[in-house]
Motif scaffolding. Structure first.
Motif, mmCIF file in Angstrom:
data_model
loop_
_atom_site.group_PDB
_atom_site.id
_atom_site.type_symbol
_atom_site.label_atom_id
_atom_site.label_comp_id
_atom_site.label_asym_id
_atom_site.label_seq_id
_atom_site.Cartn_x
_atom_site.Cartn_y
_atom_site.Cartn_z
ATOM 1 N N VAL A 153 89.815 -33.544 -41.546
ATOM 2 C CA VAL A 153 89.249 -32.330 -40.960
ATOM 3 C C VAL A 153 89.674 -31.161 -41.839
ATOM 4 N N PHE A 168 85.421 -29.592 -48.460
ATOM 5 C CA PHE A 168 84.369 -29.932 -47.486
ATOM 6 C C PHE A 168 83.585 -31.170 -47.919
ATOM 7 N N ALA A 224 85.495 -34.168 -46.712
ATOM 8 C CA ALA A 224 85.924 -34.167 -45.309
ATOM 9 C C ALA A 224 84.915 -34.860 -44.411
ATOM 10 N N TYR A 244 84.940 -33.853 -40.913
ATOM 11 C CA TYR A 244 84.589 -32.735 -40.041
ATOM 12 C C TYR A 244 85.108 -31.455 -40.674
ATOM 13 N N GLY A 245 84.361 -30.369 -40.480
ATOM 14 C CA GLY A 245 84.785 -29.107 -41.073
ATOM 15 C C GLY A 245 84.520 -27.939 -40.149
ATOM 16 N N VAL A 246 85.385 -26.930 -40.259
ATOM 17 C CA VAL A 246 85.149 -25.679 -39.551
ATOM 18 C C VAL A 246 85.274 -24.575 -40.591
ATOM 19 N N VAL A 247 84.203 -23.779 -40.762
ATOM 20 C CA VAL A 247 84.261 -22.657 -41.689
ATOM 21 C C VAL A 247 84.671 -21.434 -40.881
ATOM 22 N N GLY A 248 85.781 -20.821 -41.270
ATOM 23 C CA GLY A 248 86.208 -19.632 -40.537
ATOM 24 C C GLY A 248 87.660 -19.308 -40.793
ATOM 25 N N ILE A 250 91.215 -19.699 -35.698
ATOM 26 C CA ILE A 250 90.844 -21.054 -35.280
ATOM 27 C C ILE A 250 92.057 -21.862 -34.818
ATOM 28 N N LEU A 278 92.545 -23.603 -31.280
ATOM 29 C CA LEU A 278 92.559 -25.068 -31.228
ATOM 30 C C LEU A 278 93.789 -25.569 -30.449
ATOM 31 N N VAL A 333 79.727 -33.979 -44.542
ATOM 32 C CA VAL A 333 80.668 -33.430 -43.561
ATOM 33 C C VAL A 333 79.903 -32.891 -42.338
ATOM 34 N N LYS A 334 80.477 -33.123 -41.152
ATOM 35 C CA LYS A 334 79.890 -32.540 -39.933
ATOM 36 C C LYS A 334 80.567 -31.203 -39.684
ATOM 37 N N LEU A 335 79.771 -30.134 -39.739
ATOM 38 C CA LEU A 335 80.367 -28.811 -39.543
ATOM 39 C C LEU A 335 80.306 -28.412 -38.073
ATOM 40 N N VAL A 336 81.401 -27.829 -37.624
ATOM 41 C CA VAL A 336 81.492 -27.348 -36.246
ATOM 42 C C VAL A 336 81.693 -25.839 -36.327
ATOM 43 N N LEU A 360 85.032 -25.026 -30.724
ATOM 44 C CA LEU A 360 86.086 -25.989 -31.054
ATOM 45 C C LEU A 360 86.154 -27.158 -30.072
#
Lengths: 316, 248
Positions: A279, A290, A293, A295-299, A304, A308, B226-229, B234
Motif C-alpha cells: 500500500v 505506485f 503497489a 493499493y494507493g492513496v494520493v494525498g 491520511i 486511517l 494499482v487500485k487507487l482509493v 479510507l
C-alpha cells in the motif's frame, strides 16, 4: 531419510517463523514419505509444536547453548546428523538461521539454498524455487547434494495445522570449544521486529523530519506492525540504521507493507518486493512506487495517516 | 596483518533482468557490472585498516577475464594486489571451494566477503568458507575493531545488535554499517593510475564441481494496475485490505 527442522526460540518461546518452517517441513516430509524431526535448544515448553505435524522433538537442554552461536549450534546439529538419517535440514530466513545455514553447510561439505518459497517441484531431481536478482526473478534450482540445507522465506508458505503425537527425546550434546565470546546484546525497544512482522509500516523523506514519526509509530501499534524506513531517512539519522529496509538494508517479506512518503527508488523496491500486498500513501501521483503497489492513496500523509488510525481503531 | 576481500562482480542495480538460452542464463547484453555493494563496504573497511592496523589488502574474485575491470577498480580504491581465479563461477559452493584452496596456500588473518551478492542472493560464500577453513565467523557485520590477534565486532540480528570478540583468523560477512555509504571511496585519477601498476595474478582454477544448478529462471508475472482509493474514502481501503487482500 528424514527431514530435520531447526526450531528457533528466544526467551523460552518459539519464533513464529519456527511454526512456518515446521509446516513446510511436514509438507516436504509427506512428499518424501518420511518423518519430520525438530531440534530445540533450551526451550522447555514444546506443546505448541504438536499442532504442526512434528514426529520427533530432539531437545537439547544445556546452558552452554543459551546464547545463539552459529558454530556451537552447527556442531550440535552435526552430532544429530551422525545418529539420525537426515536428507534435508530446514531453517527460517531470520538473521540467526541464515548465519547458521551457511556455516552448517561449510562444516558438512553440503549445499545451502536460501530464499526458498515453495515445496520442491520434484524430488528426483530435487528442484527448488527460490527468489534471486533481489526479487526480480525466480530460479528453479537443482540441488545435487546428499545433505540439503534450505532456508524458507518468511510468510511464503504460511502455517498449516496438522495435529501429531510427537516423541520427545532429550539429547546430551556437548558444546564445542570456541574462543568466540558474546560480550553484549543490545535489544531494540520496538515491540515487533521487521523480520518477524506480518505487517510493516514504513516511512520516507516525505515525513519531513524525525519529529513526525509519532503517527507512524501509532499506526504500527494499531496494526501490530513493525516500523521501518527508507535509506535517506536512516542516512540522515532520523531513524536508526536497523530500521532501514531495501537492497543494502534489511529485506522485508511481510504480508502487508505500507509505504508512507516513500517515492520507491529501485533499490528500495528491491528490498521489499517479496512482501505480498503493498500500500502506498504519497502526495505525488507520479511516484514510481505506485507502479509497484497493489493499493494507493494520493494525498497528504499528515491528514491520511491520523484518519486511517482513527478508522482502524473504530473498526476493532 | 593480511586481509583478503572476496569480490563478486554483479549487474548494476538498475539493470534490466533478462535471461537467454531457454531462460537458463542471465543475459549480460548491455549490462554494466559493478562491485557487489556488500563487498564494497567490506573493501572500504579493509582499506581503512591499512592505516589503522598496518594491513595488507588483497582482493580476489572467481571469474573469467571480463571481471578484471572490477578488480582494477578495487585496486584503484586502495587494495594492494588482486587475484583472479580463472573460471566461470557455477555456484556458491564451488566458488567457496576455489577460495578455500587459495587460502590453504596463503594464510590470511581476516577474510571479508559481502553478506550476500545482489544477483544470486545466496548468502552462502562467507559461511561456507568459515566452515571449510574452521575459522571464526560473523555475518551481517556492522562494526569491526582488530587489536593484535583479537577482534571485537558487532552483527545485526533480528531485534538487536550483538557485540562479541574472538581471536583471528576471522571470516566477516560485510554489509552497510561496517562503513557508511558516504564513506565509500570513489577512485581518483592517481588511484586509477597506480592501480595499473599493482599486481593482478591469475590462478588456475581447481575445477571443483558445483552442488546446485540454476535450471531455469522465471520472471514474475507483470503486476496488475494499482487500485487507487480517494484520500477521503479510507473506509474503502480498510475494506479492501480486510476482505479482498485479507491481510488485516
Amino acid at each position: 531419510m528424514s527431514v530435520l527442522v531447526y526450531l528457533e526460540s528466544e526467551d523460552n518461546k518459539f519464533k513464529k517463523s519456527s511454526y512456518e518452517t515446521l509446516s513446510y517441513g511436514k509438507a516436504l516430509a509427506d512428499m518424501m514419505e518420511t518423518d519430520i524431526f525438530g531440534v530445540v535448544f533450551n526451550c522447555s515448553n514444546t506443546d505448541s509444536l504438536k499442532n504442526y505435524g512434528i514426529n520427533k522433538i530432539l531437545k537439547i537442554d544445556n546452558p552452554d547453548f543459551n546464547d545463539f552461536s552459529a558454530k556451537k549450534f552447527s556442531h550440535a546439529i552435526v552430532d544429530i546428523l551422525k545418529s539420525e538419517k537426515i536428507e534435508v535440514v530446514i531453517l527460517s530466513s531470520s538473521a540467526n538461521s541464515k548465519f547458521l545455514g551457511a556455516y552448517l553447510s561449510g562444516i558438512t561439505d553440503s549445499s545451502y539454498v536460501s530464499n526458498v518459497i515453495e515445496l520442491p517441484k520434484s524430488l528426483n531431481p530435487f528442484i527448488l524455487k527460490r527468489t534471486c536478482f533481489t526479487n526480480k526473478a525466480f530460479s528453479q534450482t537443482e540441488v545435487n547434494s546428499d545433505l540439503k540445507i534450505i532456508s524458507i522465506t518468511s510468510n511464503s508458505f504460511g502455517l498449516i495445522e496438522n495435529l501429531s503425537d510427537p516423541v520427545i527425546e532429550s539429547l546430551n550434546i556437548n558444546c564445542v570449544d570456541s574462543n568466540h565470546k558474546i560480550l553484549n546484546i543490545e535489544k531494540e525497544t520496538g515491540s515487533v521486529t521487521i523480520a518477524d512482522a506480518e505487517i510493516v509500516v514504513s516511512a520516507g523523506r516525505g515525513l519531513k523530519g524525525p519529529e513526525n514519526w509519532n503517527m507512524i509509530e501509532a499506526l504500527a501499534k494499531t496494526l501490530g506492525a513493525a516500523t521501518a524506513c527508507s535509506k535517506p531517512v536512516s542516512d540522515m539519522g532520523w531513524r536508526p540504521h536497523s530500521e532501514h529496509v531495501g537492497q543494502t538494508g534489511k529485506p522485508v517479506s511481510s504480508n502487508l507493507y505500507i509505504a508512507i512518503g516513500i517515492s520507491g527508488a529501485i533499490q528500495h523496491l528491491a528490498g521489499i518486493n517479496s512482501s505480498k500486498i503493498k500500500v502506498v500513501i504519497n502526495n505525488d501521483p507520479e511516484a514510481p512506487f505506485f507502479k509497484a503497489a497493489d493499493y494507493g492513496v494520493v494525498g497528504d500523509a499528515f491528514e491520511i495517516v491520523p484518519a486511517l488510525i482513527e478508522k482502524l481503531k473504530a473498526r476493532k | 596483518m593480511n586481509i583478503l576481500v572476496c569480490i563478486s562482480s554483479v549487474p548494476d542495480t538498475t539493470s534490466k533482468i533478462n535471461f537467454v538460452d531457454n531462460d537458463s542464463k542471465f543475459d549480460i547484453n548491455g549490462v554494466q557490472f559493478i562491485i557487489n555493494p556488500n563487498d564494497e563496504f567490506g573493501l572500504t573497511k579493509a582499506v581503512w585498516m591499512k592505516q589503522s592496523n598496518n594491513a595488507s589488502v588483497t582482493v580476489l574474485t572467481v571469474g573469467e577475464a571480463s571481471v578484471e575491470t572490477t578488480l582494477r577498480k578495487c585496486l584503484a580504491i586502495g587494495a594492494d594486489k588482486a587475484i583472479r581465479i580463472d573460471c566461470l563461477p557455477k555456484d556458491g559452493y564451488s566458488v567457496a571451494k576455489e577460495i578455500e584452496s587459495h587460502c590453504n596456500d596463503v594464510s590470511y588473518d581476516i577474510i571479508i566477503c559481502g553478506r550476500e551478492s545482489i544477483d544470486y542472493n545466496g548468502g552462502i560464500v562467507p559461511g561456507l568458507l568459515a566452515g571449510f577453513l574452521d575459522y571464526n565467523f560473523v555475518t551481517n557485520c556492522v562494526d569491526l575493531n582488530v587489536d593484535g590477534k583479537k577482534a571485537v565486532f558487532s552483527r545485526e540480528m533480528s531485534g538487536g545488535t550483538e557485540i562479541s570478540e574472538c581471536e583471528l583468523p576471522l571470516v566477516v560477512g560485510s554489509q552497510k554499517g561496517l562503513v557508511e555509504e558516504k564513506d565509500l571511496i570513489i577512485p581518483n585519477m592517481r588511484g586509477i593510475m597506480m592501480a595499473r601498476q599493482k599486481p593482478l595474478d591469475v590462478i588456475t582454477a581447481k575445477g571443483i564441481s558445483s552442488l546446485t544448478e540454476d535450471k531455469k529462471f522465471i520472471k514474475p508475472e507483470p503486476k496488475s494496475e494499482v487500485k487507487l482509493v480517494k484520500a477521503n474514502e479510507l473506509d474503502q481501503l480498510i475494506d479492501l485490505l480486510e476482505n479482498e487482500a485479507k491481510v488485516i
